[in-house]
Design an enzyme around this catalytic site. Structure first.
Site, mmCIF file in Angstrom:
data_model
loop_
_atom_site.group_PDB
_atom_site.id
_atom_site.type_symbol
_atom_site.label_atom_id
_atom_site.label_comp_id
_atom_site.label_asym_id
_atom_site.label_seq_id
_atom_site.Cartn_x
_atom_site.Cartn_y
_atom_site.Cartn_z
ATOM 1 N N GLU A 1 5.858 4.285 6.984
ATOM 2 C CA GLU A 1 6.953 4.048 7.761
ATOM 3 C C GLU A 1 7.833 3.038 6.283
ATOM 4 O O GLU A 1 9.333 2.554 6.647
ATOM 5 C CB GLU A 1 7.173 3.273 9.356
ATOM 6 N N GLY A 2 7.038 1.789 6.409
ATOM 7 C CA GLY A 2 7.078 1.076 5.496
ATOM 8 C C GLY A 2 8.196 1.367 3.832
ATOM 9 O O GLY A 2 9.394 1.223 3.683
ATOM 10 N N HIS A 3 7.443 1.899 3.924
ATOM 11 C CA HIS A 3 7.681 2.970 2.383
ATOM 12 C C HIS A 3 9.357 4.140 2.900
ATOM 13 O O HIS A 3 10.116 3.833 2.516
ATOM 14 C CB HIS A 3 7.327 3.996 2.192
ATOM 15 N N GLN B 1 -3.470 -1.806 -12.424
ATOM 16 C CA GLN B 1 -2.796 -3.049 -11.664
ATOM 17 C C GLN B 1 -4.221 -2.961 -10.557
ATOM 18 O O GLN B 1 -4.619 -3.955 -9.491
ATOM 19 C CB GLN B 1 -1.552 -3.238 -10.578
ATOM 20 N N ASP C 1 5.297 -7.043 -0.498
ATOM 21 C CA ASP C 1 4.945 -7.603 -1.346
ATOM 22 C C ASP C 1 5.638 -8.498 -2.107
ATOM 23 O O ASP C 1 6.766 -8.681 -3.328
ATOM 24 C CB ASP C 1 4.590 -6.722 -2.592
ATOM 25 N N GLN D 1 5.467 -9.903 -6.046
ATOM 26 C CA GLN D 1 5.639 -9.365 -6.739
ATOM 27 C C GLN D 1 7.062 -9.183 -6.825
ATOM 28 O O GLN D 1 7.187 -8.625 -7.912
ATOM 29 C CB GLN D 1 4.881 -7.609 -6.129
ATOM 30 N N VAL E 1 8.392 -4.189 7.613
ATOM 31 C CA VAL E 1 8.191 -3.131 8.263
ATOM 32 C C VAL E 1 6.996 -2.804 9.313
ATOM 33 O O VAL E 1 6.029 -3.436 8.358
ATOM 34 C CB VAL E 1 8.511 -1.711 8.342
ATOM 35 N N SER F 1 1.060 -0.990 6.335
ATOM 36 C CA SER F 1 0.129 -1.093 4.261
ATOM 37 C C SER F 1 -0.505 0.293 4.369
ATOM 38 O O SER F 1 -0.799 0.920 5.355
ATOM 39 C CB SER F 1 -0.456 -2.445 4.338
HETATM 40 P P1 AMP Z 1 2.894 0.344 -2.640
HETATM 41 O O1 AMP Z 1 2.549 2.019 -2.213
HETATM 42 O O2 AMP Z 1 1.973 -0.439 -2.131
HETATM 43 O O3 AMP Z 1 2.856 0.518 -3.327
HETATM 44 O O4 AMP Z 1 4.426 -0.123 -1.563
HETATM 45 C C1 AMP Z 1 5.352 1.326 -2.466
HETATM 46 C C2 AMP Z 1 6.602 -0.270 -1.857
HETATM 47 O O5 AMP Z 1 7.003 -0.449 -0.738
HETATM 48 C C3 AMP Z 1 6.876 -2.303 -2.189
HETATM 49 O O6 AMP Z 1 7.738 -2.358 -2.626
HETATM 50 C C4 AMP Z 1 5.636 -2.611 -0.819
HETATM 51 O O7 AMP Z 1 6.313 -3.908 -0.998
HETATM 52 C C5 AMP Z 1 6.388 -1.844 -0.161
HETATM 53 N N1 AMP Z 1 6.227 -1.847 1.032
HETATM 54 C C6 AMP Z 1 4.702 -2.077 1.416
HETATM 55 N N2 AMP Z 1 4.555 -2.333 2.575
HETATM 56 C C7 AMP Z 1 6.001 -2.215 3.646
HETATM 57 C C8 AMP Z 1 6.230 -2.839 4.556
HETATM 58 N N3 AMP Z 1 5.639 -2.737 5.233
HETATM 59 N N4 AMP Z 1 7.718 -3.032 5.201
HETATM 60 C C9 AMP Z 1 8.119 -2.697 3.908
HETATM 61 N N5 AMP Z 1 8.305 -2.534 2.022
HETATM 62 C C10 AMP Z 1 6.966 -2.528 2.349
#
Ligand code: AMP
Length: 279
Positions: free
Chosen positions: A36-38, A62, A151, A154, A177, A186
């Site tokens: 849901e964050g993505h 990375q 992040d 980042q 989120v 995450s």
């Molecule tokens: P990742 O797939 O972990 O590299 O994350 C891709 C994007 O999703 C990055 O901009 C992260 O900051 C964002 N992201 C990951 N988890 C969350 C979250 N819980 N809430 C908001 N954005 C998120």
């Protein structure tokens, strides 16, 4: 809707070269295993963009030699299902072979901001992140790039890269989120067993405690960090760092002021989780 899948750099370039002038192109770079964050980033893009591109790429550069690159969760079918709830036009899914061919030589590093906090315990991490994001921006030509405050470092590093290298893309900062109990979503939460999942709540709890301390007028860094530490130790987390930092320079502050950021990285078992909050 189902996005059009793009697997080669040439295909991506031939599409992005012909974006219609004036159209707003939204880009969401991810490493997949979408949650849901993505999806919240995609929804933010839907609200203001004409065309949306999501990328899924687990970027090897990375990850450190002893990190979880090979076991990082990957599930394209699951990701496509998640994305089908959204209006994503293109899913960019490049290969390692094309992103880092054998003679690959070029790296970007954002000095000063990349060697503190997560950069200290993950040397080379932000060099890998900055490099891949610059490459993706060059391939996609987005107007806006949507990134999660989860992040935080980042975002600060990439905003500096964008400004120093005069890139035309603008980062949209999106809220963290959380699960209903407060744990920040995450892809790595998948690694947690039931006990670790419960103990991991101490991350968001420790941030909440310090936020309340500051809201009530507290400004002593030692006291605040002590309160955070107590919460995490009580939950048997292994602390990587606990910091209260200036939101722009990421340097530790001497007295807490409104707008500072509390940031934590903690291991539960073998899983390293991060979280942060504005104070
Ligand atoms: P990742 O797939 O972990 O590299 O994350 C891709 C994007 O999703 C990055 O901009 C992260 O900051 C964002 N992201 C990951 N988890 C969350 C979250 N819980 N809430 C908001 N954005 C998120």
């Amino acid at each position: 809707m189902t996005p059009i899948m793009i697997r080669t750099l040439q295909e991506m370039q031939s599409i992005s070269r012909h974006w219609e002038p004036g159209k707003k192109i939204g880009f969401i770079p991810t490493m997949g295993y979408l949650h849901e964050g993505h999806i919240s980033l995609v929804k933010a893009a839907e609200a203001e963009c004409d065309i949306i591109v999501v990328s899924i790429y687990v970027n090897p550069s990375q990850f450190g030699p002893n990190e979880d690159f090979s076991k990082y969760p990957r599930d394209l079918e699951h990701d496509l299902k998640q994305l089908s709830q959204c209006k994503v036009d293109y899913l960019f899914f490049p290969s390692d072979k094309e992103m880092y061919p054998d003679n690959y030589r070029t790296w970007v590093s954002v000095d000063g901001l990349s060697d503190v906090l997560c950069g200290k315990s993950r040397p080379g991490h932000f060099r890998g992140v900055s490099t891949i994001v610059l490459k993706l921006i060059n391939l996609v030509h987005p107007t806006y790039m949507y990134m999660g405050l989860k992040d935080y470092q980042q975002i600060v590093v990439l905003e500096k890269m964008i400004s120093d290298l005069h890139l035309p893309t603008i980062i949209r900062r999106c809220p963290i989120v959380r699960e209903s109990d407060g744990l920040a979503m995450s892809s790595r939460n998948k690694y947690l067993d039931a006990d670790e999942r419960q103990r991991a709540l101490s991350l968001s709890n420790s941030l909440q405690v310090v936020r309340e301390y500051v809201a009530a007028g507290g400004s002593d860094v030692r006291e605040a960090k002590g309160m955070m530490q107590a919460k995490i130790i009580e939950a048997e987390g292994r602390i990587d760092y606990i910091e209260i930092a200036d939101s722009k320079t990421l340097q530790p502050v001497e007295r807490i002021e409104s707008g500072n950021r509390a940031l934590v990285a903690v291991y539960f078992g073998k899983t390293r989780l991060i979280d942060n909050m504005e104070l």
